[in-house]
Design a protein around this motif. Structure first.
Motif, PDB file in Angstrom:
ATOM      1  N   VAL A 173       0.812  -1.220   0.000  1.00  0.00           N
ATOM      2  CA  VAL A 173       0.000   0.000   0.000  1.00  0.00           C
ATOM      3  C   VAL A 173       0.847   1.272   0.000  1.00  0.00           C
ATOM      4  CG1 VAL A 173      -1.984  -1.101   1.081  1.00  0.00           C
ATOM      5  CG2 VAL A 173      -0.276   0.008   2.513  1.00  0.00           C
ATOM      6  N   CYS A 174       2.095   1.164   0.360  1.00  0.00           N
ATOM      7  CA  CYS A 174       2.997   2.326   0.372  1.00  0.00           C
ATOM      8  C   CYS A 174       3.916   2.247  -0.840  1.00  0.00           C
ATOM      9  CB  CYS A 174       3.787   2.375   1.677  1.00  0.00           C
ATOM     10  SG  CYS A 174       2.744   2.681   3.103  1.00  0.00           S
ATOM     11  N   ASP A 175       3.336   2.430  -2.000  1.00  0.00           N
ATOM     12  CA  ASP A 175       4.053   2.210  -3.253  1.00  0.00           C
ATOM     13  C   ASP A 175       3.903   3.380  -4.223  1.00  0.00           C
ATOM     14  OD1 ASP A 175       1.384   1.912  -3.790  1.00  0.00           O
ATOM     15  OD2 ASP A 175       1.593   0.069  -4.936  1.00  0.00           O
ATOM     16  N   ALA A 176       3.892   4.598  -3.703  1.00  0.00           N
ATOM     17  CA  ALA A 176       3.701   5.772  -4.561  1.00  0.00           C
ATOM     18  C   ALA A 176       4.808   5.881  -5.592  1.00  0.00           C
ATOM     19  CB  ALA A 176       3.640   7.035  -3.715  1.00  0.00           C
ATOM     20  N   ASP A 177       4.414   6.153  -6.794  1.00  0.00           N
ATOM     21  CA  ASP A 177       5.335   6.355  -7.904  1.00  0.00           C
ATOM     22  C   ASP A 177       6.146   7.644  -7.666  1.00  0.00           C
ATOM     23  OD1 ASP A 177       5.586   7.736 -10.835  1.00  0.00           O
ATOM     24  OD2 ASP A 177       5.686   5.546 -10.966  1.00  0.00           O
ATOM     25  N   PRO A 178       7.405   7.685  -8.063  1.00  0.00           N
ATOM     26  CA  PRO A 178       8.206   8.908  -7.898  1.00  0.00           C
ATOM     27  C   PRO A 178       7.564  10.136  -8.563  1.00  0.00           C
ATOM     28  CG  PRO A 178       9.630   7.087  -8.475  1.00  0.00           C
ATOM     29  CD  PRO A 178       8.220   6.582  -8.584  1.00  0.00           C
ATOM     30  N   TYR A 179       6.881   9.923  -9.695  1.00  0.00           N
ATOM     31  CA  TYR A 179       6.206  11.027 -10.377  1.00  0.00           C
ATOM     32  C   TYR A 179       5.077  11.586  -9.515  1.00  0.00           C
ATOM     33  CZ  TYR A 179       4.139  13.607 -14.280  1.00  0.00           C
ATOM     34  OH  TYR A 179       3.642  14.591 -15.099  1.00  0.00           O
ATOM     35  N   LEU A 180       4.346  10.699  -8.822  1.00  0.00           N
ATOM     36  CA  LEU A 180       3.281  11.120  -7.917  1.00  0.00           C
ATOM     37  C   LEU A 180       3.861  11.898  -6.733  1.00  0.00           C
ATOM     38  CD1 LEU A 180       0.360  11.147  -6.889  1.00  0.00           C
ATOM     39  CD2 LEU A 180       0.738   8.841  -6.005  1.00  0.00           C
TER      40      LEU A 180
END
Length: 134
Positions: free
Chosen positions: A31-38
């Protein structure tokens, strides 16, 4: 935003995912997998919220609004600030907005809200009333 319509709130889906996380059925890394672009969009285009991160509880979440739509052409798929959304809503016929909450500490991210903006159907000369046939 006066043209906001077709609003979908993803609060129930968020609560279900957090319940699975706290029960151990889903891992933190899932669940803690935010994309670097985000994460970059959150830094430069995000709006702070009053909600503390439900995973790490270290900082307040940032909300990022993403816009998509054929009428937007090259701007489709980009992050926008609320004041830009207001301006765009008066310029374009119709586009979708997806609001994502992001924790810049632990990378939690989740879709919070989606809605449609634009001028489509607002200036057609008719009142908001519908006849029985409609």
């Amino acid at each position: 935003m006066r043209t906001q319509r077709q609003v979908v709130d993803y609060a129930l889906q968020r609560r279900a995912l957090l319940a699975q996380l706290h029960a151990g059925r889903v891992g933190v890394m899932e669940v803690c997998d935010a994309d670097p672009y985000l994460l970059q969009a959150a830094k430069f285009h995000g709006e702070p919220s009053d909600t503390t991160c439900p995973v790490c509880r270290k900082e307040e979440l940032t909300q990022v609004s993403w816009v998509f739509g054929d009428a937007l052409k090259h701007a489709s798929g980009s992050a926008r600030k609320p004041e830009e959304l207001d301006r765009m809503a008066s310029l374009f016929e119709e586009f979708n907005v997806y609001v994502v909450e992001v924790c810049r500490t632990c990378n939690w991210n989740h879709l919070v809200l989606s809605y449609v903006l634009g001028t489509d159907g607002l200036n057609d000369g008719r009142s908001g009333r519908k006849t029985a046939a409609e």
